[in-house]
Scaffold this motif. Structure first.
Motif, PDB file in Angstrom:
ATOM      1  N   ARG A 176       0.827  -1.374  -0.098  1.00  0.00           N
ATOM      2  CA  ARG A 176      -0.086   0.148   0.210  1.00  0.00           C
ATOM      3  C   ARG A 176       0.804   1.359  -0.006  1.00  0.00           C
ATOM      4  O   ARG A 176       0.467   2.401  -0.807  1.00  0.00           O
ATOM      5  N   LEU A 177       2.190   1.311   0.507  1.00  0.00           N
ATOM      6  CA  LEU A 177       3.078   2.338   0.825  1.00  0.00           C
ATOM      7  C   LEU A 177       3.534   2.562  -0.447  1.00  0.00           C
ATOM      8  O   LEU A 177       3.607   3.644  -1.300  1.00  0.00           O
ATOM      9  N   ILE A 178       3.856   1.545  -1.277  1.00  0.00           N
ATOM     10  CA  ILE A 178       4.487   1.594  -2.615  1.00  0.00           C
ATOM     11  C   ILE A 178       3.509   2.143  -3.727  1.00  0.00           C
ATOM     12  O   ILE A 178       3.827   3.021  -4.394  1.00  0.00           O
ATOM     13  N   ARG A 179       2.001   1.702  -3.668  1.00  0.00           N
ATOM     14  CA  ARG A 179       1.290   2.085  -4.434  1.00  0.00           C
ATOM     15  C   ARG A 179       0.850   3.487  -4.278  1.00  0.00           C
ATOM     16  O   ARG A 179       0.480   4.262  -4.962  1.00  0.00           O
ATOM     17  N   SER A 180       0.988   3.944  -3.001  1.00  0.00           N
ATOM     18  CA  SER A 180       0.675   5.343  -2.695  1.00  0.00           C
ATOM     19  C   SER A 180       1.694   6.534  -3.292  1.00  0.00           C
ATOM     20  O   SER A 180       1.414   7.351  -3.841  1.00  0.00           O
ATOM     21  N   ALA A 181       3.013   5.909  -3.057  1.00  0.00           N
ATOM     22  CA  ALA A 181       4.044   6.660  -3.851  1.00  0.00           C
ATOM     23  C   ALA A 181       3.879   6.897  -5.259  1.00  0.00           C
ATOM     24  O   ALA A 181       4.028   8.040  -5.878  1.00  0.00           O
ATOM     25  N   LYS A 182       3.483   5.677  -5.859  1.00  0.00           N
ATOM     26  CA  LYS A 182       3.400   5.657  -7.277  1.00  0.00           C
ATOM     27  C   LYS A 182       2.290   6.658  -7.732  1.00  0.00           C
ATOM     28  O   LYS A 182       2.187   7.456  -8.836  1.00  0.00           O
ATOM     29  N   ALA A 183       1.389   6.752  -6.847  1.00  0.00           N
ATOM     30  CA  ALA A 183       0.180   7.721  -7.375  1.00  0.00           C
ATOM     31  C   ALA A 183       0.451   9.270  -7.339  1.00  0.00           C
ATOM     32  O   ALA A 183      -0.329   9.988  -7.826  1.00  0.00           O
ATOM     33  N   ARG A 184       1.561   9.427  -6.441  1.00  0.00           N
ATOM     34  CA  ARG A 184       2.025  10.837  -6.222  1.00  0.00           C
ATOM     35  C   ARG A 184       3.120  11.289  -6.898  1.00  0.00           C
ATOM     36  O   ARG A 184       3.736  12.296  -6.507  1.00  0.00           O
ATOM     37  N   THR A 185       3.908  10.485  -7.598  1.00  0.00           N
ATOM     38  CA  THR A 185       5.138  10.955  -8.456  1.00  0.00           C
ATOM     39  C   THR A 185       5.069  10.346  -9.823  1.00  0.00           C
ATOM     40  O   THR A 185       4.406   9.345 -10.084  1.00  0.00           O
ATOM     41  N   ARG A 186       6.150  11.026 -10.307  1.00  0.00           N
ATOM     42  CA  ARG A 186       5.927  10.636 -11.924  1.00  0.00           C
ATOM     43  C   ARG A 186       7.478   9.605 -12.288  1.00  0.00           C
ATOM     44  O   ARG A 186       7.621   9.455 -13.213  1.00  0.00           O
ATOM     45  N   VAL A 187       8.279   9.564 -11.002  1.00  0.00           N
ATOM     46  CA  VAL A 187       9.444   8.940 -11.197  1.00  0.00           C
ATOM     47  C   VAL A 187       9.191   7.319 -11.106  1.00  0.00           C
ATOM     48  O   VAL A 187       8.096   7.077 -10.280  1.00  0.00           O
ATOM     49  N   PRO A 188       9.775   6.432 -11.505  1.00  0.00           N
ATOM     50  CA  PRO A 188       9.613   5.066 -11.287  1.00  0.00           C
ATOM     51  C   PRO A 188       9.576   4.746  -9.938  1.00  0.00           C
ATOM     52  O   PRO A 188      10.450   5.166  -9.090  1.00  0.00           O
TER      53      PRO A 188
END
Length: 562
Positions: A152-164
């Protein structure tokens, strides 16, 4: 004893020569190119540690470090954005470096939120610099969060940034948690042959990395990134995996060639040695860097031969100093004995001087606190102290710790560890002669008490060290150097004595010898193919056998009562 010391010094000289002999190794990539990425932490100077929550890395040091690294690598990996590490981003952009940006994730959920918010803000502020955002490092290995919460933390980060976005862990834990692949853009794996449950020798390390990547390539569909691989240049041996500068140079060179040929994407651990890691991983943890912690000098060249040690002159000077101190000291003090006896004393000093310097150099490398310097330094000084006692009163070794003045042989021909060349009656005070009644607390008695105390303390310290080594060996160096000089002196002196002239020792001393034998044997059996374990087990055995005694002398009949 003269022959014993000549043999010991010859073996030591051979070891020094072998360590200074350049070893031919495969060259690195040609022409030399900048590395893809290296782990960077600004905690390489004395007193710097991320374990200190109040510590903040100086921006000027970060700038200087990255300027030193810019010619070596195209990218740096950081593991957190706290304690001043957020300053890596502007400095990296200034130098044209990419960054694998890490957000440190632990069991502290409130801190995780702050760390992740800050990392995402930096990734969005430096999208041209941040190559990927790594949400968590070995969280599953440390068992600090369950897989679902980490995802869930990883998916949250993906949703809030443009970098891989990715997550980094040991390759076995990626295999155990394959469901995480759906949450990341790439799979970042750590492959460290030295730290495997079954350690891999450095000569097979790169082949091991290739096998693991091939296996993971069959099981995962996202791109693979080697988040950590490398080899330590110092520390204890693990089975066939030896730590050392030659071993590190060979692994890194061979890895870079294979990475270039096979198109691997990688990050090496690490840029600069991190002495603070010794608190967590023992000596070996502090020496994975490509650059020396204090000088930032390269630890090995990319091409040509490499030697384990670069200068044997300090060891030679230490041996000469020890020889002069005991050799000239014996002459000035007019200790008894001819040329052979004086030569033996000089050789004893040479051996003690060389081993003391080796212990000091190991202390600089391994000791982590003032307490370790105080306690282990005191243990290290027992060897020279024992040398001083035995060089003056060598016959004490036959009598053992419980020898009284009457038990110490008065005839020099019966002295077990007496320097060759002494004539009968030499090397002993008047109190040793049967024609003299011992004066109160004579020099011979003081020497016997000193020997008794030193022997007991050495056996106690060695027994404790052997128990600790057997109970928790993974991050603990083998303490062979601390006890090598006492083991040699006590073992040689005891073995040279005829069995009938040895005096049996007390039950407490024999108990310590038994503990030392069993614990040393256990430490060796846990890693029987390890040369360092074998040397430690042998040292324990020699120390233990220094307690072996013969029969007690018959009691003299009491004089008749008038």
């Amino acid at each position: 004893m003269l022959g014993f010391h000549l043999l010991a010094l010859a073996l030591l000289a051979t070891w020094v020569w072998q360590n200074n002999r350049p070893v031919a190794l495969p060259d690195g990539p040609a022409p030399p190119a900048r590395l893809q990425c290296v782990s960077y932490s600004p905690y390489h100077l004395s007193g710097q540690s991320p374990l200190d929550p109040a510590y903040v890395a100086p921006p000027a040091q970060i700038a200087a470090d990255l300027e030193r690294l810019a010619p070596l690598t195209r990218c740096v990996r950081i593991y957190s954005v706290a304690q001043g590490l957020d300053q890596v981003l502007p400095q990296a952009r200034r130098l044209g470096l990419k960054v694998l940006l890490g957000a440190w994730i632990s069991a502290d959920r409130a801190r995780n939120a702050q760390e992740l918010d800050r990392a995402i803000a930096l990734a969005n502020a430096y999208p041209d610099t941040v190559q990927a955002l790594i949400v968590g490092n070995e969280v599953l290995l440390r068992r600090e969060l369950p897989e679902g919460e980490l995802a869930r933390l990883i998916r949250s980060a993906k949703a809030r940034t443009r970098v891989p976005v990715t997550y980094a862990d040991v390759w076995e834990f990626w295999r155990r948690h394959r469901g995480l692949e759906g949450s990341v853009d790439l799979v970042t794996v750590h492959i460290l042959p030295f730290w495997e449950d079954q350690p891999v020798p450095h000569t097979q390390g790169v082949a091991h990395v290739a096998r693991i990547l091939a296996l993971l390539g069959q099981e995962f569909h996202k791109p693979l990134l080697i988040g950590e691989t490398g080899w330590p240049s110092a520390g204890r041996q693990r089975q066939g995996a030896r730590a050392g500068p030659v071993e590190q140079a060979r692994f890194i060179r061979e890895f870079l060639v294979q990475a270039q040929n096979r198109g691997w994407h990688y990050n090496l651990i690490e840029a600069i040695d991190q002495p603070w890691k010794r608190q967590l991983e023992g000596t070996v943890g502090g020496y994975w860097g490509l650059l020396d912690a204090a000088t930032l000098a390269p630890k090995f060249p990319w091409r040509g031969p490499v030697a384990a040690a670069r200068d044997g002159r300090p060891l030679t000077l230490a041996a000469l100093a020890g020889a002069l101190i005991l050799g000239l000291g014996g002459l000035l003090a007019r200790w008894p004995g001819g040329a052979t006896a004086q030569t033996t004393r000089a050789l004893m000093g040479a051996l003690a001087g060389a081993l003391v310097l080796l212990q000091y150099e190991h202390g600089l490398q391994a000791y982590r606190s003032a307490w370790e310097w105080l306690i282990l330094g005191a243990v290290a000084l027992m060897g020279p102290a024992l040398t001083l006692v035995l060089v003056r009163y060598p016959e004490l070794a036959a009598g053992g710790p419980e020898a009284s003045p009457s038990q110490v042989p008065s005839d020099a021909s019966k002295a077990s560890c007496q320097a060759p060349g002494e004539s009968p009656g030499q090397g002993q005070g008047p109190e040793a002669s049967p024609s003299h009644d011992p004066a109160p607390n004579p020099p011979g008695l003081r020497a016997a008490k000193s020997f008794s105390l030193l022997h007991g303390l050495i056996l106690f310290a060695a027994a404790v060290a052997a128990l600790l080594q057997a109970a928790a060996p993974r991050y603990r160096d083998f303490p062979t150097l601390l006890y090598l000089l006492p083991a040699f002196l006590l073992g040689a002196c005891r073995w040279l004595a005829p069995w009938s002239q040895r005096r049996p020792l007390g039950r407490r001393v024999r108990l310590l010898a038994l503990v030392l034998t069993l614990a040393g044997l256990l430490g060796w059996l846990e890693d029987p193919g390890n040369g360092e374990a074998q040397a430690w087990g042998l040292t324990c055995l020699v120390l233990a056998t220094s307690t072996l005694g013969g029969r007690r002398p018959p009691l003299e009949p009491s004089p008749p009562t008038p």
